[in-house]
Design a protein around this motif. Sequence first.
Motif, mmCIF file in Angstrom:
data_model
loop_
_atom_site.group_PDB
_atom_site.id
_atom_site.type_symbol
_atom_site.label_atom_id
_atom_site.label_comp_id
_atom_site.label_asym_id
_atom_site.label_seq_id
_atom_site.Cartn_x
_atom_site.Cartn_y
_atom_site.Cartn_z
ATOM 1 N N MET A 1 10.881 -5.089 3.474
ATOM 2 C CA MET A 1 10.321 -3.864 2.933
ATOM 3 C C MET A 1 8.864 -4.057 2.526
ATOM 4 O O MET A 1 8.042 -3.212 2.799
ATOM 5 C CB MET A 1 11.185 -3.427 1.746
ATOM 6 N N ILE A 2 8.567 -5.180 1.861
ATOM 7 C CA ILE A 2 7.205 -5.416 1.416
ATOM 8 C C ILE A 2 6.269 -5.563 2.610
ATOM 9 O O ILE A 2 5.073 -5.269 2.512
ATOM 10 C CB ILE A 2 7.145 -6.647 0.478
ATOM 11 N N GLU A 3 6.803 -5.993 3.745
ATOM 12 C CA GLU A 3 5.981 -6.145 4.934
ATOM 13 C C GLU A 3 5.394 -4.819 5.398
ATOM 14 O O GLU A 3 4.280 -4.775 5.927
ATOM 15 C CB GLU A 3 6.779 -6.800 6.069
ATOM 16 N N TRP A 4 6.120 -3.729 5.199
ATOM 17 C CA TRP A 4 5.597 -2.410 5.560
ATOM 18 C C TRP A 4 4.398 -2.047 4.684
ATOM 19 O O TRP A 4 3.419 -1.473 5.161
ATOM 20 C CB TRP A 4 6.683 -1.342 5.436
ATOM 21 N N LEU A 5 4.484 -2.374 3.422
ATOM 22 C CA LEU A 5 3.359 -2.139 2.517
ATOM 23 C C LEU A 5 2.151 -2.955 2.956
ATOM 24 O O LEU A 5 1.041 -2.446 3.030
ATOM 25 C CB LEU A 5 3.744 -2.492 1.077
ATOM 26 N N TRP A 6 2.374 -4.244 3.257
ATOM 27 C CA TRP A 6 1.271 -5.094 3.709
ATOM 28 C C TRP A 6 0.645 -4.557 4.981
ATOM 29 O O TRP A 6 -0.576 -4.514 5.099
ATOM 30 C CB TRP A 6 1.763 -6.512 3.947
ATOM 31 N N ALA A 7 1.479 -4.154 5.928
ATOM 32 C CA ALA A 7 0.960 -3.628 7.196
ATOM 33 C C ALA A 7 0.106 -2.392 6.949
ATOM 34 O O ALA A 7 -0.998 -2.267 7.497
ATOM 35 C CB ALA A 7 2.100 -3.309 8.152
ATOM 36 N N GLY A 8 0.590 -1.488 6.118
ATOM 37 C CA GLY A 8 -0.180 -0.278 5.821
ATOM 38 C C GLY A 8 -1.495 -0.580 5.131
ATOM 39 O O GLY A 8 -2.541 -0.013 5.489
ATOM 40 N N LEU A 9 -1.459 -1.469 4.164
ATOM 41 C CA LEU A 9 -2.694 -1.823 3.453
ATOM 42 C C LEU A 9 -3.695 -2.512 4.376
ATOM 43 O O LEU A 9 -4.897 -2.221 4.329
ATOM 44 C CB LEU A 9 -2.374 -2.721 2.259
ATOM 45 N N LEU A 10 -3.223 -3.407 5.215
ATOM 46 C CA LEU A 10 -4.137 -4.119 6.109
ATOM 47 C C LEU A 10 -4.682 -3.217 7.205
ATOM 48 O O LEU A 10 -5.839 -3.370 7.618
ATOM 49 C CB LEU A 10 -3.449 -5.358 6.693
ATOM 50 N N ILE A 11 -3.898 -2.255 7.667
ATOM 51 C CA ILE A 11 -4.413 -1.277 8.641
ATOM 52 C C ILE A 11 -5.470 -0.411 7.981
ATOM 53 O O ILE A 11 -6.525 -0.135 8.566
ATOM 54 C CB ILE A 11 -3.262 -0.434 9.226
ATOM 55 N N LEU A 12 -5.204 0.029 6.770
ATOM 56 C CA LEU A 12 -6.195 0.810 6.028
ATOM 57 C C LEU A 12 -7.475 0.009 5.834
ATOM 58 O O LEU A 12 -8.582 0.515 6.017
ATOM 59 C CB LEU A 12 -5.615 1.238 4.677
ATOM 60 N N ALA A 13 -7.343 -1.253 5.489
ATOM 61 C CA ALA A 13 -8.515 -2.111 5.287
ATOM 62 C C ALA A 13 -9.269 -2.350 6.590
ATOM 63 O O ALA A 13 -10.498 -2.405 6.603
ATOM 64 C CB ALA A 13 -8.093 -3.440 4.671
ATOM 65 N N ALA A 14 -8.551 -2.490 7.684
ATOM 66 C CA ALA A 14 -9.199 -2.734 8.975
ATOM 67 C C ALA A 14 -9.981 -1.524 9.466
ATOM 68 O O ALA A 14 -10.876 -1.655 10.298
ATOM 69 C CB ALA A 14 -8.158 -3.137 10.012
ATOM 70 N N SER A 15 -9.667 -0.359 8.932
ATOM 71 C CA SER A 15 -10.396 0.845 9.344
ATOM 72 C C SER A 15 -11.742 0.978 8.641
ATOM 73 O O SER A 15 -12.545 1.838 8.998
ATOM 74 C CB SER A 15 -9.549 2.091 9.069
ATOM 75 N N HIS A 16 -12.008 0.135 7.675
ATOM 76 C CA HIS A 16 -13.274 0.183 6.929
ATOM 77 C C HIS A 16 -14.129 -1.009 7.346
ATOM 78 O O HIS A 16 -13.659 -2.146 7.359
ATOM 79 C CB HIS A 16 -12.982 0.150 5.426
#
Length: 131
Positions: free
Chosen positions: A1-16
């Motif tokens: 479950m926590i992996e989904w949070l990490w994936a979302g945060l890292l995708i958001l970060a990669a967009s900046h």
Amino acid sequence: MIEWLWAGLLILAASHRATRALSLLLALKWAANYAAFRLIAETAPPLIDIALGTVGVIWASRQRAGWSDVVAAGFILTLLAHAWYWLQYGAGGASALVYYWLIVGLFTAQAAAVAWPGALAYARALRRRWA
């Protein structure tokens, strides 16, 4: 479950733009640690964290922002957590559960910190669009 949070945060970060390199480095660390733990041994992730943590601290220290301090501190504290666990491991005094949650918490804090500028940029864009 926590992996989904990490994936979302890292995708958001990669967009900046400012956080892209560190977000990709954290994603590499995540993937390499999972693979090394499963394929090599439980002692491999600390070695990966030493290598990628060194690069991460150097890259984060070049940024002049509060979020980069959190990322750099996360790399350093992760190494200290590894040292704490493995120094006690032989004596049987280390708690694997505390160690696990400490490592997970530090990585989550790093992912959230690196995602912060991207989240602010999207929030400002939404506010301008709807205001």
